[in-house]
Design a protein around this motif. Structure first.
Motif, PDB file in Angstrom:
ATOM      1  N   GLY A  80      -4.899  53.357  27.563  1.00  0.00           N
ATOM      2  CA  GLY A  80      -4.959  54.698  26.982  1.00  0.00           C
ATOM      3  C   GLY A  80      -4.783  54.601  25.478  1.00  0.00           C
ATOM      4  O   GLY A  80      -4.278  53.603  24.950  1.00  0.00           O
ATOM      5  N   LYS A  81      -5.159  55.650  24.765  1.00  0.00           N
ATOM      6  CA  LYS A  81      -5.165  55.588  23.306  1.00  0.00           C
ATOM      7  C   LYS A  81      -3.767  55.444  22.720  1.00  0.00           C
ATOM      8  O   LYS A  81      -3.596  54.850  21.650  1.00  0.00           O
ATOM      9  N   GLU A  82      -2.731  56.001  23.406  1.00  0.00           N
ATOM     10  CA  GLU A  82      -1.383  55.871  22.846  1.00  0.00           C
ATOM     11  C   GLU A  82      -0.933  54.420  22.777  1.00  0.00           C
ATOM     12  O   GLU A  82      -0.146  54.035  21.919  1.00  0.00           O
ATOM     13  N   TYR A  83      -1.472  53.575  23.694  1.00  0.00           N
ATOM     14  CA  TYR A  83      -1.050  52.175  23.748  1.00  0.00           C
ATOM     15  C   TYR A  83      -1.661  51.336  22.630  1.00  0.00           C
ATOM     16  O   TYR A  83      -1.252  50.190  22.418  1.00  0.00           O
ATOM     17  N   ILE A  84      -2.654  51.894  21.928  1.00  0.00           N
ATOM     18  CA  ILE A  84      -3.210  51.194  20.760  1.00  0.00           C
ATOM     19  C   ILE A  84      -2.943  52.008  19.495  1.00  0.00           C
ATOM     20  O   ILE A  84      -3.726  51.970  18.532  1.00  0.00           O
ATOM     21  N   ASP A  85      -1.846  52.778  19.506  1.00  0.00           N
ATOM     22  CA  ASP A  85      -1.332  53.483  18.320  1.00  0.00           C
ATOM     23  C   ASP A  85      -2.247  54.607  17.829  1.00  0.00           C
ATOM     24  O   ASP A  85      -2.227  54.953  16.650  1.00  0.00           O
ATOM     25  N   GLN A  86      -3.037  55.206  18.737  1.00  0.00           N
ATOM     26  CA  GLN A  86      -3.984  56.234  18.309  1.00  0.00           C
ATOM     27  C   GLN A  86      -3.593  57.642  18.764  1.00  0.00           C
ATOM     28  O   GLN A  86      -4.399  58.561  18.647  1.00  0.00           O
ATOM     29  N   ASP A  87      -2.378  57.807  19.261  1.00  0.00           N
ATOM     30  CA  ASP A  87      -1.900  59.139  19.623  1.00  0.00           C
ATOM     31  C   ASP A  87      -0.927  59.603  18.551  1.00  0.00           C
ATOM     32  O   ASP A  87       0.154  59.021  18.396  1.00  0.00           O
ATOM     33  N   PRO A  88      -1.263  60.658  17.795  1.00  0.00           N
ATOM     34  CA  PRO A  88      -0.381  61.092  16.693  1.00  0.00           C
ATOM     35  C   PRO A  88       0.986  61.563  17.162  1.00  0.00           C
ATOM     36  O   PRO A  88       1.941  61.575  16.382  1.00  0.00           O
ATOM     37  N   PHE A 122       2.896  59.999  19.188  1.00  0.00           N
ATOM     38  CA  PHE A 122       3.774  58.836  19.359  1.00  0.00           C
ATOM     39  C   PHE A 122       3.737  57.883  18.168  1.00  0.00           C
ATOM     40  O   PHE A 122       4.700  57.184  17.898  1.00  0.00           O
ATOM     41  N   GLY A 123       2.617  57.819  17.480  1.00  0.00           N
ATOM     42  CA  GLY A 123       2.512  56.856  16.383  1.00  0.00           C
ATOM     43  C   GLY A 123       2.412  55.443  16.920  1.00  0.00           C
ATOM     44  O   GLY A 123       1.677  55.178  17.872  1.00  0.00           O
ATOM     45  N   GLU A 124       3.161  54.531  16.321  1.00  0.00           N
ATOM     46  CA  GLU A 124       3.116  53.134  16.777  1.00  0.00           C
ATOM     47  C   GLU A 124       3.773  53.010  18.150  1.00  0.00           C
ATOM     48  O   GLU A 124       4.897  53.441  18.356  1.00  0.00           O
ATOM     49  N   TRP A 125       3.063  52.391  19.063  1.00  0.00           N
ATOM     50  CA  TRP A 125       3.572  52.179  20.422  1.00  0.00           C
ATOM     51  C   TRP A 125       4.090  50.757  20.518  1.00  0.00           C
ATOM     52  O   TRP A 125       3.345  49.797  20.380  1.00  0.00           O
ATOM     53  N   LEU A 178      13.823  56.775  20.051  1.00  0.00           N
ATOM     54  CA  LEU A 178      14.435  57.990  19.521  1.00  0.00           C
ATOM     55  C   LEU A 178      13.776  59.222  20.121  1.00  0.00           C
ATOM     56  O   LEU A 178      14.451  60.176  20.498  1.00  0.00           O
ATOM     57  N   LYS A 179      12.448  59.197  20.224  1.00  0.00           N
ATOM     58  CA  LYS A 179      11.730  60.324  20.817  1.00  0.00           C
ATOM     59  C   LYS A 179      11.462  60.037  22.297  1.00  0.00           C
ATOM     60  O   LYS A 179      11.417  58.877  22.710  1.00  0.00           O
ATOM     61  N   ALA A 180      11.290  61.097  23.077  1.00  0.00           N
ATOM     62  CA  ALA A 180      11.050  60.958  24.508  1.00  0.00           C
ATOM     63  C   ALA A 180       9.595  61.264  24.828  1.00  0.00           C
ATOM     64  O   ALA A 180       8.947  62.049  24.138  1.00  0.00           O
ATOM     65  N   ASP A 181       9.072  60.615  25.892  1.00  0.00           N
ATOM     66  CA  ASP A 181       7.716  60.932  26.332  1.00  0.00           C
ATOM     67  C   ASP A 181       7.709  61.745  27.615  1.00  0.00           C
ATOM     68  O   ASP A 181       6.647  62.142  28.098  1.00  0.00           O
ATOM     69  N   HIS A 182       8.904  61.999  28.185  1.00  0.00           N
ATOM     70  CA  HIS A 182       9.026  62.838  29.381  1.00  0.00           C
ATOM     71  C   HIS A 182      10.265  63.724  29.232  1.00  0.00           C
ATOM     72  O   HIS A 182      11.260  63.307  28.629  1.00  0.00           O
ATOM     73  N   GLN A 221      10.346  54.216  14.714  1.00  0.00           N
ATOM     74  CA  GLN A 221       9.012  53.956  14.151  1.00  0.00           C
ATOM     75  C   GLN A 221       7.969  54.050  15.261  1.00  0.00           C
ATOM     76  O   GLN A 221       7.313  53.089  15.612  1.00  0.00           O
ATOM     77  N   GLY A 222       7.805  55.235  15.840  1.00  0.00           N
ATOM     78  CA  GLY A 222       6.878  55.401  16.946  1.00  0.00           C
ATOM     79  C   GLY A 222       7.626  55.533  18.257  1.00  0.00           C
ATOM     80  O   GLY A 222       8.699  56.134  18.321  1.00  0.00           O
ATOM     81  N   PHE A 223       7.060  54.928  19.319  1.00  0.00           N
ATOM     82  CA  PHE A 223       7.689  55.023  20.648  1.00  0.00           C
ATOM     83  C   PHE A 223       7.963  53.629  21.193  1.00  0.00           C
ATOM     84  O   PHE A 223       7.088  52.763  21.196  1.00  0.00           O
TER      85      PHE A 223
END
Length: 395
Positions: free
Chosen positions: A161-169, A171-174, A279-283, A309-311
């Motif tokens: 998925g796009k978040e896993y290659i740092d393309q989801d704004p 989350f930023g860097e995964w 620091l941030k949550a995804d669920h 620095q991302g997720f």
């Protein structure tokens, strides 16, 4: 009154489904402990670097591609993945793609039909059925395994998925950890994929082309697969072995009573305990579910960091610089008691130091959690923690 009665009946049916389903599946819970092996490993902590290598390895496949992911999304990177698999089928390569039913729920039927029409063998893992639908729905195949030609394997925390290659704004860097394996241990990854494929499709995969004779590598390791059984005890034994240092990296920290007790005992005997979480949550609620545990650990002197620095999604445990576990399991009750997971325990000081160096990079981009911060949480945060504690077994 009628509405209240209906709510009570529905809740009672849900609890009955859960309890009876758990009882029925107790006999099927197990762990598969593969022998100690020697293989060679490449270590990835960045999605763009991993998938550049991963896609190139798929392009070079000659006989078969076996893929199991918990999540496959419907975005640009996923389409590249599907197109590449279709291309390999046209070249005469066998392709089997297994996706968890919940993790792949967003995949449109039209897309799946397109994959199957192209010649890709597609199946869902852990598709829930009656009876005990809700209990089965809660049991996920959380493994991420790829085997190419029986000679190259991948295992770790990344999905497609796009978040896993740092393309989801959002989350930023995964940040995640993943392994590429060559050597005799690939046979064990293949065996686990074949087991999961047979469970989903009834097809048994056999033959020398799937299980070639492989050379020994340089790094001692062991693969262990669990499905809601033995993982908690394995982690407890791991913690009990520690004499100097325990490092835990996880996106979800909900250890439960027994693992928590082992960590507190380690602190009391002078072992350094460092925990790294996002620091941030995804669920919803998963972050808050960790805070009651953090308070007790902080009081005993644990070092807890939140990656900003991302997720942070890596699943790692390091013991004394001697051994590390990299795999698919989170440090939570779901991975302990419900999910199907796979772990790679690596016993090589040089490789473990490489992993520790990566963790130090991530700690440098994290903020330390303190007791003072914990004491100044808002009423809203405390309320969410209370709710999350009640539902922590399902998070």
């Amino acid at each position: 009154m009628v509405v209240l009665l209906l709510v009570i009946i529905i809740l009672a049916l849900i609890m009955l489904d859960e309890k009876l389903g758990e009882k029925m599946y107790q006999s099927k819970r197990m762990q598969t402990k593969y022998p100690r092996r020697h293989s060679d490993f490449s270590f990835f902590m960045s999605g763009p670097h991993l998938f550049s290598d991963y896609f190139q390895t798929i392009r070079e496949a000659n006989h078969h591609i076996h893929v199991l992911f918990y999540i496959v999304k419907t975005d640009e990177i996923s389409q590249q993945f599907f197109d590449l698999l279709k291309q390999k089928v046209q070249e005469g390569v066998e392709v089997r793609l297994l996706v968890d039913w919940v993790g792949g729920f967003e995949l449109p039927k039209k897309m799946i039909r397109s994959l199957e029409e192209s010649g890709i063998q597609f199946a869902y893992a852990h598709k829930p059925t009656f009876p005990f639908f809700l209990y089965k729905l809660n049991r996920r195949n959380h493994r991420k395994i790829t085997v190419i030609d029986g000679r190259i394997g991948y295992i770790g925390g990344f999905n497609i998925g796009k978040e896993y290659i740092d393309q989801d704004p959002d989350f930023g860097e995964w940040r995640d950890y993943h392994l590429k394996m060559t050597g005799e241990g690939v046979n064990d990854l293949q065996a686990q994929f074949c087991h999961d494929w047979k469970e989903a499709t009834k097809e048994q995969i056999k033959g020398k082309k799937y299980f070639p004779i492989l050379p020994k590598g340089a790094i001692s390791h062991q693969l262990i697969a669990t499905n809601g059984h033995s993982l908690e005890q394995k982690f407890i034994r791991f913690i009990h072995q520690a004499k100097q240092e325990i490092i835990i990296g996880t996106p979800y920290f909900i250890p439960g009573h027994d693992v928590m007790k082992a960590l507190l005992e380690a602190l009391q005997r002078g072992v350094s305990v460092t925990i790294l979480v996002p620091l941030k949550a995804d669920h919803p609620f998963v972050k808050e579910a960790a805070f009651p545990y953090f308070y007790r650990l902080l009081k005993e002197g644990a070092h807890i960091y939140q990656f900003y620095q991302g997720f942070y999604h890596a699943k790692i445990m390091v013991i004394d610089g001697e051994c590390c576990d990299i795999g698919t399991a989170n440090f939570d009750k779901r991975s302990f008691f419900l999910n199907s997971e796979i772990h790679c325990y690596i016993y090589d000081q040089k490789f473990v130091q490489q992993v520790k160096n990566a963790i130090q990079q991530d700690l440098a981009r994290s903020e330390r959690l303190t007791l003072d911060f914990w004491r100044h949480r808002t009423i809203w945060q405390r309320g969410k923690e209370s709710i999350s504690t009640l539902i922590s077994g399902w998070l």
